[in-house]
Write a protein that holds these residues in place. Structure first.
Motif, PDB file in Angstrom:
ATOM      1  N   LYS A  27       0.809  -1.219   0.000  1.00 38.49           N
ATOM      2  CA  LYS A  27       0.000   0.000   0.000  1.00 38.49           C
ATOM      3  C   LYS A  27       0.844   1.272   0.000  1.00 38.49           C
ATOM      4  O   LYS A  27       0.283   2.369  -0.177  1.00 38.49           O
ATOM      5  CB  LYS A  27      -0.912   0.018   1.235  1.00 38.49           C
ATOM      6  N   THR A  28       2.140   1.165   0.189  1.00 43.32           N
ATOM      7  CA  THR A  28       2.959   2.363   0.341  1.00 43.32           C
ATOM      8  C   THR A  28       2.863   3.275  -0.874  1.00 43.32           C
ATOM      9  O   THR A  28       2.760   4.505  -0.738  1.00 43.32           O
ATOM     10  CB  THR A  28       4.421   1.979   0.615  1.00 43.32           C
ATOM     11  N   LEU A  29       2.915   2.713  -2.067  1.00 41.61           N
ATOM     12  CA  LEU A  29       2.842   3.547  -3.262  1.00 41.61           C
ATOM     13  C   LEU A  29       1.535   4.323  -3.309  1.00 41.61           C
ATOM     14  O   LEU A  29       1.518   5.500  -3.720  1.00 41.61           O
ATOM     15  CB  LEU A  29       3.013   2.703  -4.521  1.00 41.61           C
ATOM     16  N   ASP A  30       0.444   3.709  -2.889  1.00 40.49           N
ATOM     17  CA  ASP A  30      -0.837   4.420  -2.864  1.00 40.49           C
ATOM     18  C   ASP A  30      -0.731   5.678  -2.011  1.00 40.49           C
ATOM     19  O   ASP A  30      -1.226   6.753  -2.391  1.00 40.49           O
ATOM     20  CB  ASP A  30      -1.942   3.528  -2.310  1.00 40.49           C
ATOM     21  N   PHE A  31      -0.080   5.568  -0.854  1.00 36.84           N
ATOM     22  CA  PHE A  31       0.027   6.718   0.040  1.00 36.84           C
ATOM     23  C   PHE A  31       0.963   7.777  -0.530  1.00 36.84           C
ATOM     24  O   PHE A  31       0.712   8.981  -0.386  1.00 36.84           O
ATOM     25  CB  PHE A  31       0.492   6.264   1.418  1.00 36.84           C
ATOM     26  N   LEU A  32       2.039   7.346  -1.193  1.00 38.69           N
ATOM     27  CA  LEU A  32       2.935   8.309  -1.835  1.00 38.69           C
ATOM     28  C   LEU A  32       2.192   9.105  -2.898  1.00 38.69           C
ATOM     29  O   LEU A  32       2.340  10.337  -2.990  1.00 38.69           O
ATOM     30  CB  LEU A  32       4.124   7.578  -2.470  1.00 38.69           C
ATOM     31  N   VAL A  33       1.395   8.431  -3.699  1.00 35.05           N
ATOM     32  CA  VAL A  33       0.639   9.106  -4.758  1.00 35.05           C
ATOM     33  C   VAL A  33      -0.425  10.024  -4.155  1.00 35.05           C
ATOM     34  O   VAL A  33      -0.571  11.192  -4.548  1.00 35.05           O
ATOM     35  CB  VAL A  33       0.008   8.066  -5.707  1.00 35.05           C
ATOM     36  N   GLN A  34      -1.167   9.505  -3.173  1.00 32.37           N
ATOM     37  CA  GLN A  34      -2.243  10.293  -2.571  1.00 32.37           C
ATOM     38  C   GLN A  34      -1.725  11.569  -1.910  1.00 32.37           C
ATOM     39  O   GLN A  34      -2.380  12.617  -1.951  1.00 32.37           O
ATOM     40  CB  GLN A  34      -2.985   9.452  -1.529  1.00 32.37           C
ATOM     41  N   ARG A  35      -0.546  11.497  -1.308  1.00 37.33           N
ATOM     42  CA  ARG A  35      -0.007  12.649  -0.577  1.00 37.33           C
ATOM     43  C   ARG A  35       0.925  13.500  -1.439  1.00 37.33           C
ATOM     44  O   ARG A  35       1.513  14.457  -0.960  1.00 37.33           O
ATOM     45  CB  ARG A  35       0.708  12.180   0.693  1.00 37.33           C
ATOM     46  N   GLY A  36       1.085  13.147  -2.705  1.00 41.70           N
ATOM     47  CA  GLY A  36       1.794  14.003  -3.634  1.00 41.70           C
ATOM     48  C   GLY A  36       3.302  13.989  -3.527  1.00 41.70           C
ATOM     49  O   GLY A  36       3.957  14.953  -3.964  1.00 41.70           O
ATOM     50  N   LEU A  37       3.891  12.921  -2.990  1.00 39.63           N
ATOM     51  CA  LEU A  37       5.351  12.855  -2.953  1.00 39.63           C
ATOM     52  C   LEU A  37       5.891  12.586  -4.350  1.00 39.63           C
ATOM     53  O   LEU A  37       5.247  11.926  -5.169  1.00 39.63           O
ATOM     54  CB  LEU A  37       5.822  11.786  -1.975  1.00 39.63           C
ATOM     55  N   SER A  38       7.087  13.080  -4.597  1.00 35.36           N
ATOM     56  CA  SER A  38       7.665  13.020  -5.933  1.00 35.36           C
ATOM     57  C   SER A  38       8.422  11.735  -6.194  1.00 35.36           C
ATOM     58  O   SER A  38       8.418  11.222  -7.313  1.00 35.36           O
ATOM     59  CB  SER A  38       8.593  14.212  -6.150  1.00 35.36           C
ATOM     60  N   TYR A  39       9.086  11.202  -5.160  1.00 31.29           N
ATOM     61  CA  TYR A  39       9.947  10.046  -5.395  1.00 31.29           C
ATOM     62  C   TYR A  39       9.973   9.125  -4.193  1.00 31.29           C
ATOM     63  O   TYR A  39       9.613   9.500  -3.073  1.00 31.29           O
ATOM     64  CB  TYR A  39      11.371  10.496  -5.746  1.00 31.29           C
ATOM     65  N   ASP A  40      10.419   7.895  -4.457  1.00 29.15           N
ATOM     66  CA  ASP A  40      10.725   6.907  -3.430  1.00 29.15           C
ATOM     67  C   ASP A  40      12.179   6.493  -3.587  1.00 29.15           C
ATOM     68  O   ASP A  40      12.724   6.505  -4.694  1.00 29.15           O
ATOM     69  CB  ASP A  40       9.833   5.679  -3.561  1.00 29.15           C
ATOM     70  N   ALA A  41      12.811   6.110  -2.472  1.00 33.75           N
ATOM     71  CA  ALA A  41      14.203   5.646  -2.504  1.00 33.75           C
ATOM     72  C   ALA A  41      14.359   4.404  -1.635  1.00 33.75           C
ATOM     73  O   ALA A  41      15.285   4.296  -0.838  1.00 33.75           O
ATOM     74  CB  ALA A  41      15.145   6.750  -2.030  1.00 33.75           C
ATOM     75  N   SER A  42      13.431   3.451  -1.803  1.00 31.50           N
ATOM     76  CA  SER A  42      13.404   2.244  -0.976  1.00 31.50           C
ATOM     77  C   SER A  42      13.719   0.973  -1.740  1.00 31.50           C
ATOM     78  O   SER A  42      14.062  -0.040  -1.119  1.00 31.50           O
ATOM     79  CB  SER A  42      12.010   2.063  -0.351  1.00 31.50           C
ATOM     80  N   LEU A  43      13.562   0.975  -3.050  1.00 32.10           N
ATOM     81  CA  LEU A  43      13.555  -0.266  -3.820  1.00 32.10           C
ATOM     82  C   LEU A  43      14.891  -0.509  -4.518  1.00 32.10           C
ATOM     83  O   LEU A  43      15.809   0.304  -4.428  1.00 32.10           O
ATOM     84  CB  LEU A  43      12.388  -0.256  -4.807  1.00 32.10           C
ATOM     85  N   MET A  44      14.989  -1.643  -5.198  1.00 31.27           N
ATOM     86  CA  MET A  44      16.284  -2.110  -5.687  1.00 31.27           C
ATOM     87  C   MET A  44      16.200  -2.676  -7.101  1.00 31.27           C
ATOM     88  O   MET A  44      16.997  -3.530  -7.481  1.00 31.27           O
ATOM     89  CB  MET A  44      16.844  -3.177  -4.734  1.00 31.27           C
ATOM     90  N   GLY A  45      15.257  -2.168  -7.910  1.00 31.72           N
ATOM     91  CA  GLY A  45      14.936  -2.831  -9.156  1.00 31.72           C
ATOM     92  C   GLY A  45      15.708  -2.416 -10.375  1.00 31.72           C
ATOM     93  O   GLY A  45      15.408  -2.901 -11.471  1.00 31.72           O
ATOM     94  N   ASP A  46      16.715  -1.523 -10.252  1.00 33.25           N
ATOM     95  CA  ASP A  46      17.446  -1.115 -11.450  1.00 33.25           C
ATOM     96  C   ASP A  46      18.736  -0.429 -11.020  1.00 33.25           C
ATOM     97  O   ASP A  46      19.000  -0.243  -9.822  1.00 33.25           O
ATOM     98  CB  ASP A  46      16.599  -0.169 -12.304  1.00 33.25           C
ATOM     99  N   ASP A  47      19.543  -0.066 -12.026  1.00 28.02           N
ATOM    100  CA  ASP A  47      20.777   0.686 -11.804  1.00 28.02           C
ATOM    101  C   ASP A  47      20.597   2.164 -12.110  1.00 28.02           C
ATOM    102  O   ASP A  47      21.535   2.960 -11.930  1.00 28.02           O
ATOM    103  CB  ASP A  47      21.900   0.134 -12.702  1.00 28.02           C
ATOM    104  N   ILE A  48      19.431   2.527 -12.591  1.00 22.59           N
ATOM    105  CA  ILE A  48      19.079   3.896 -12.934  1.00 22.59           C
ATOM    106  C   ILE A  48      17.653   4.143 -12.458  1.00 22.59           C
ATOM    107  O   ILE A  48      16.948   3.205 -12.080  1.00 22.59           O
ATOM    108  CB  ILE A  48      19.183   4.145 -14.459  1.00 22.59           C
ATOM    109  N   PRO A  49      17.186   5.384 -12.477  1.00 27.70           N
ATOM    110  CA  PRO A  49      15.814   5.643 -12.048  1.00 27.70           C
ATOM    111  C   PRO A  49      14.791   4.923 -12.923  1.00 27.70           C
ATOM    112  O   PRO A  49      15.037   4.628 -14.098  1.00 27.70           O
ATOM    113  CB  PRO A  49      15.681   7.165 -12.201  1.00 27.70           C
TER     114      PRO A  49
END
Length: 301
Positions: free
Chosen positions: A144-166
Motif C-alpha cells: 500500500k505504500t505507493l498508494d500513500f505516496l501518490v495520494q499525498r503528492g510525494l515526488s519520489y521513493d528511494a526504498s527499492l532495488m529494481g534497477d541501476d538507474i531511475p
C-alpha cells in the motif's frame, strides 16, 4: 551494460547521492520499548548520530561544496531540532523515513497511513514544506505504500532495488520516481555491530568497506548509472570512516563529470527528461501481485 541510459545534466557520466538515514535512538525504542532507557551503551552509540556524526558530515559536505539528502524518522526530527536546523542550514534535503522507524509492511494499511501522515506533519512543521521523497524504514515498503505516496503528492521513493538507474512506479492512479539502491551500498551490512539490536557484522577496516563503494561508483561512472549510498551517520560518521568517506568524495570529484545532487533534484531531472521526451523510463506497476500466488496452497509445506 545499461540498455536505456538516462541523460544526466551537463553531460555528466553518472549521478551521485550520498544519502544518510539518521535513525538515532528511534530504533532502540522500537525494538526494546520497555527496556530502552536501561540499554545505556547502545543508547550512547545511537545518539552519536545527532550529537557528533551529523555535524561532522555537514561540515564535510560544505568543504566539498555538495548538498545531499538526509532521511530522518519524524520522532527524531521532534527530538533533535538543533540537528535538523544544522542540516537545513547546510542546504540539505530532509526526507520522509517513517515516524519511529516502524515497519510499514508489518502494519495494517490504516496504521501505516496514520504514521505516514503524522510524519508529514512533523516534517512540515520543522522545514516549512512537505517532504518530496520517502525511504521506507529498513526497506519495508508495503503493498500500500505507493498508494500513500501518490495520494499525498510525494515526488519520489528511494526504498527499492529494481534497477541501476531511475524508473517509475505506477499504481493506476499516479506515478512516482523510483531512485533505487541495493544492499551492497548500505553501510549497515559492512559495519553494524550492536548486541542489543541483534547485529554482529564482522569488524572490518574502513578501507575494506570503501573498496565496495568505490568499485560501485567506478561502474556507475563507466556505464552511466545512479550511485546512491544508504548510510547511517553513527556508522559512516565515525572518525576513520569519515576520513575514508572524504577520500572517496575526492576520488569521485577527481574522475570528473559527476553530478552530486540531492534526491529531490534527481527526481526533478527524471521528470523533466520524461516530459520533454528525451528519455523513456521503465515503469513498474505495483503491487507486483494482489496477494499470495495461487499455485501454492495456503498451508505450511
Amino acid at each position: 551494460m545499461i540498455r536505456n541510459p538516462i541523460p544526466w545534466p551537463d553531460g555528466a557520466r553518472c549521478a551521485v547521492a550520498i544519502t544518510f538515514d539518521m535513525d538515532a535512538d528511534s530504533i532502540l525504542h522500537l525494538a526494546h520499548h520497555e527496556q530502552a532507557n536501561n540499554k545505556v551503551a547502545t543508547m550512547s552509540m545511537l545518539r552519536y548520530d545527532p550529537e557528533v556524526a551529523v555535524p561532522r558530515l555537514v561540515d564535510m559536505f560544505a568543504e566539498f561544496g555538495i548538498k545531499q539528502t538526509f532521511f530522518l524518522p519524524a520522532w527524531c526530527i521532534e527530538r533533535y531540532p538543533a540537528t535538523v536546523e544544522l542540516i537545513l542550514e547546510g542546504g540539505h534535503e530532509i526526507g520522509h523515513h517513517g515516524y519511529l522507524h516502524e515497519h510499514p509492511n508489518e502494519l495494517p494499511p490504516e496504521e501505516e497511513l496514520y504514521w505516514f501522515d503524522r510524519s508529514i506533519d512533523a516534517i512540515m512543521k520543522a522545514t516549512g514544506q512537505a517532504p518530496r521523497g520517502f525511504r521506507a524504514p529498513s526497506y519495508r515498503f508495503s503493498a500500500k505504500t505507493l498508494d500513500f505516496l501518490v495520494q499525498r503528492g510525494l515526488s519520489y521513493d528511494a526504498s527499492l532495488m529494481g534497477d541501476d538507474i531511475p524508473y517509475l512506479l505506477d499504481n493506476g492512479q499516479g506515478r512516482v520516481v523510483e531512485l533505487p539502491s541495493h544492499y551492497a551500498m548500505d553501510d549497515w551490512a559492512h559495519f553494524m555491530v550492536a548486541r542489543d539490536l541483534g547485529y554482529m557484522m564482522p569488524i572490518k577496516a574502513p578501507s575494506h568497506g570503501m573498496d565496495v563503494f568505490r568499485e560501485e561508483f567506478d561502474a556507475a561512472w563507466r556505464y552511466g548509472g545512479l550511485w546512491i549510498s544508504v548510510w547511517h551517520p553513527m556508522l559512516m560518521g565515525r572518525l576513520a570512516r569519515a576520513a575514508a568517506l572524504a577520500d572517496l568524495i575526492a576520488h569521485m570529484q577527481g574522475k570528473g563529470r559527476v553530478w552530486f545532487a540531492k534526491l529531490e533534484e534527481i527526481a526533478a531531472h527524471v521528470k523533466k527528461v520524461v516530459a520533454d521526451g528525451s528519455w523513456n523510463p521503465r515503469v513498474d506497476r505495483l503491487p507486483y501481485y494482489p496477494g499470495p500466488i495461487p499455485e501454492l496452497p495456503r498451508k505450511p509445506i
